[in-house]
Motif scaffolding. Structure first.
Motif, PDB file in Angstrom:
ATOM      1  N   LEU A 151      29.431  32.484  41.191  1.00  0.00           N
ATOM      2  CA  LEU A 151      29.105  33.395  42.296  1.00  0.00           C
ATOM      3  C   LEU A 151      27.736  34.034  42.108  1.00  0.00           C
ATOM      4  CD1 LEU A 151      32.527  35.125  42.982  1.00  0.00           C
ATOM      5  CD2 LEU A 151      31.254  33.628  44.533  1.00  0.00           C
ATOM      6  N   ALA A 152      27.384  34.353  40.864  1.00  0.00           N
ATOM      7  CA  ALA A 152      26.065  34.951  40.609  1.00  0.00           C
ATOM      8  C   ALA A 152      24.948  33.964  40.925  1.00  0.00           C
ATOM      9  CB  ALA A 152      25.974  35.416  39.158  1.00  0.00           C
ATOM     10  N   ILE A 153      25.156  32.696  40.581  1.00  0.00           N
ATOM     11  CA  ILE A 153      24.156  31.674  40.917  1.00  0.00           C
ATOM     12  C   ILE A 153      23.991  31.607  42.433  1.00  0.00           C
ATOM     13  CG2 ILE A 153      23.708  29.181  40.934  1.00  0.00           C
ATOM     14  CD1 ILE A 153      25.094  29.113  38.137  1.00  0.00           C
ATOM     15  N   LEU A 154      25.098  31.547  43.141  1.00  0.00           N
ATOM     16  CA  LEU A 154      25.047  31.498  44.606  1.00  0.00           C
ATOM     17  C   LEU A 154      24.436  32.768  45.193  1.00  0.00           C
ATOM     18  CD1 LEU A 154      28.517  29.874  45.272  1.00  0.00           C
ATOM     19  CD2 LEU A 154      26.287  28.822  45.689  1.00  0.00           C
ATOM     20  N   ALA A 155      24.734  33.909  44.567  1.00  0.00           N
ATOM     21  CA  ALA A 155      24.250  35.193  45.081  1.00  0.00           C
ATOM     22  C   ALA A 155      22.741  35.340  44.981  1.00  0.00           C
ATOM     23  CB  ALA A 155      24.938  36.341  44.347  1.00  0.00           C
ATOM     24  N   THR A 156      22.089  34.516  44.163  1.00  0.00           N
ATOM     25  CA  THR A 156      20.637  34.598  44.090  1.00  0.00           C
ATOM     26  C   THR A 156      19.982  34.170  45.395  1.00  0.00           C
ATOM     27  OG1 THR A 156      20.363  32.358  43.175  1.00  0.00           O
ATOM     28  CG2 THR A 156      20.589  34.195  41.593  1.00  0.00           C
ATOM     29  N   GLU A 157      20.714  33.403  46.210  1.00  0.00           N
ATOM     30  CA  GLU A 157      20.131  32.882  47.451  1.00  0.00           C
ATOM     31  C   GLU A 157      20.943  33.169  48.711  1.00  0.00           C
ATOM     32  OE1 GLU A 157      17.133  31.439  47.961  1.00  0.00           O
ATOM     33  OE2 GLU A 157      16.809  32.006  45.879  1.00  0.00           O
ATOM     34  N   PHE A 158      22.211  33.518  48.559  1.00  0.00           N
ATOM     35  CA  PHE A 158      23.072  33.627  49.740  1.00  0.00           C
ATOM     36  C   PHE A 158      23.746  34.995  49.796  1.00  0.00           C
ATOM     37  CE2 PHE A 158      22.973  29.171  48.350  1.00  0.00           C
ATOM     38  CZ  PHE A 158      22.379  28.608  49.463  1.00  0.00           C
ATOM     39  N   ARG A 159      23.535  35.695  50.891  1.00  0.00           N
ATOM     40  CA  ARG A 159      24.099  37.046  51.063  1.00  0.00           C
ATOM     41  C   ARG A 159      25.626  37.024  51.011  1.00  0.00           C
ATOM     42  NH1 ARG A 159      24.572  41.984  50.123  1.00  0.00           N
ATOM     43  NH2 ARG A 159      25.186  43.319  51.826  1.00  0.00           N
ATOM     44  N   ALA A 160      26.265  36.020  51.591  1.00  0.00           N
ATOM     45  CA  ALA A 160      27.727  35.949  51.583  1.00  0.00           C
ATOM     46  C   ALA A 160      28.257  35.885  50.153  1.00  0.00           C
ATOM     47  CB  ALA A 160      28.209  34.743  52.380  1.00  0.00           C
ATOM     48  N   ALA A 161      27.542  35.204  49.271  1.00  0.00           N
ATOM     49  CA  ALA A 161      27.956  35.121  47.869  1.00  0.00           C
ATOM     50  C   ALA A 161      27.780  36.472  47.170  1.00  0.00           C
ATOM     51  CB  ALA A 161      27.176  34.036  47.143  1.00  0.00           C
ATOM     52  N   GLN A 162      26.764  37.231  47.550  1.00  0.00           N
ATOM     53  CA  GLN A 162      26.590  38.566  46.991  1.00  0.00           C
ATOM     54  C   GLN A 162      27.778  39.448  47.351  1.00  0.00           C
ATOM     55  OE1 GLN A 162      22.897  39.956  48.635  1.00  0.00           O
ATOM     56  NE2 GLN A 162      21.639  38.652  47.309  1.00  0.00           N
ATOM     57  N   VAL A 163      28.183  39.383  48.619  1.00  0.00           N
ATOM     58  CA  VAL A 163      29.336  40.163  49.077  1.00  0.00           C
ATOM     59  C   VAL A 163      30.605  39.695  48.368  1.00  0.00           C
ATOM     60  CG1 VAL A 163      30.776  40.668  51.101  1.00  0.00           C
ATOM     61  CG2 VAL A 163      28.275  40.681  51.300  1.00  0.00           C
ATOM     62  N   ALA A 164      30.787  38.388  48.262  1.00  0.00           N
ATOM     63  CA  ALA A 164      31.975  37.838  47.597  1.00  0.00           C
ATOM     64  C   ALA A 164      32.003  38.235  46.124  1.00  0.00           C
ATOM     65  CB  ALA A 164      32.012  36.319  47.743  1.00  0.00           C
ATOM     66  N   LEU A 165      30.868  38.171  45.455  1.00  0.00           N
ATOM     67  CA  LEU A 165      30.795  38.550  44.043  1.00  0.00           C
ATOM     68  C   LEU A 165      31.211  40.005  43.858  1.00  0.00           C
ATOM     69  CD1 LEU A 165      30.013  37.954  41.102  1.00  0.00           C
ATOM     70  CD2 LEU A 165      27.647  38.469  41.717  1.00  0.00           C
ATOM     71  N   HIS A 166      30.690  40.870  44.698  1.00  0.00           N
ATOM     72  CA  HIS A 166      31.041  42.290  44.622  1.00  0.00           C
ATOM     73  C   HIS A 166      32.540  42.487  44.867  1.00  0.00           C
ATOM     74  CE1 HIS A 166      30.533  46.601  44.950  1.00  0.00           C
ATOM     75  NE2 HIS A 166      31.205  46.566  46.083  1.00  0.00           N
ATOM     76  N   TRP A 167      33.067  41.845  45.898  1.00  0.00           N
ATOM     77  CA  TRP A 167      34.481  41.991  46.253  1.00  0.00           C
ATOM     78  C   TRP A 167      35.386  41.444  45.143  1.00  0.00           C
ATOM     79  CZ3 TRP A 167      38.759  38.934  47.159  1.00  0.00           C
ATOM     80  CH2 TRP A 167      39.812  39.535  47.830  1.00  0.00           C
TER      81      TRP A 167
END
Length: 147
Positions: free
Chosen positions: A67-83
């Motif tokens: 999720l952290a790798i994805l969160a570097t480029e995708f806002r949805a992954a940032q939200v998912a990582l936090h959740w």
């Protein structure tokens, strides 16, 4: 090396990375390829982590890494990582407050999932073959890994 030198080195590396990434954003094709590569790598790491969750080891750490790798480029992954992190922390706090019997039941269930999946994948039959122990019940019910 002292704390401030470490922080300074980290800050300089972060600035270099940001400049490099900004340069990619200015080139649409390179930016698209980069985002596709990050998406593929992140999804592969995430899938491995999800598969590894029931097994002993770093399953959740791998999920968070994906999720952290994805969160570097995708806002949805940032939200998912936090959740996901919030839910994980809440469940682990709840689990830590439970009676030893609940913890033992959880360990037994985890062990059952591991053994059942290894049996289904034919790993138990394969291991039995290595040590010369091959009863019919060790064969995979779906035919994977057995003769």
């Amino acid at each position: 090396m002292n704390e401030s030198a470490n922080q300074s080195t980290y800050s300089a590396a972060k600035r270099r990375w940001a400049r490099w990434r900004d340069g990619l954003r200015e080139r649409p094709v390179a930016d698209f390829v980069y985002r596709v590569v990050i998406g593929v790598v992140g999804l592969l790491v995430l899938a491995v982590g999800i598969i590894a969750i029931p097994y002993p080891g770093p399953g959740w750490a791998i999920v968070f890494l994906g999720l952290a790798i994805l969160a570097t480029e995708f806002r949805a992954a940032q939200v998912a990582l936090h959740w996901v992190r919030q839910r994980y922390d809440a469940v682990m706090a709840w689990f830590g407050r439970q009676h030893i019997a609940v913890k033992a039941l959880s360990a037994a269930f985890t062990g059952l999932v591991v053994v059942a999946s290894l049996w289904g994948l034919g790993a138990l039959y394969w291991f039995g073959d290595l040590i010369g122990f091959q009863p019919a019940w060790l064969k995979s019910p779906i035919g994977i890994g057995s003769d």
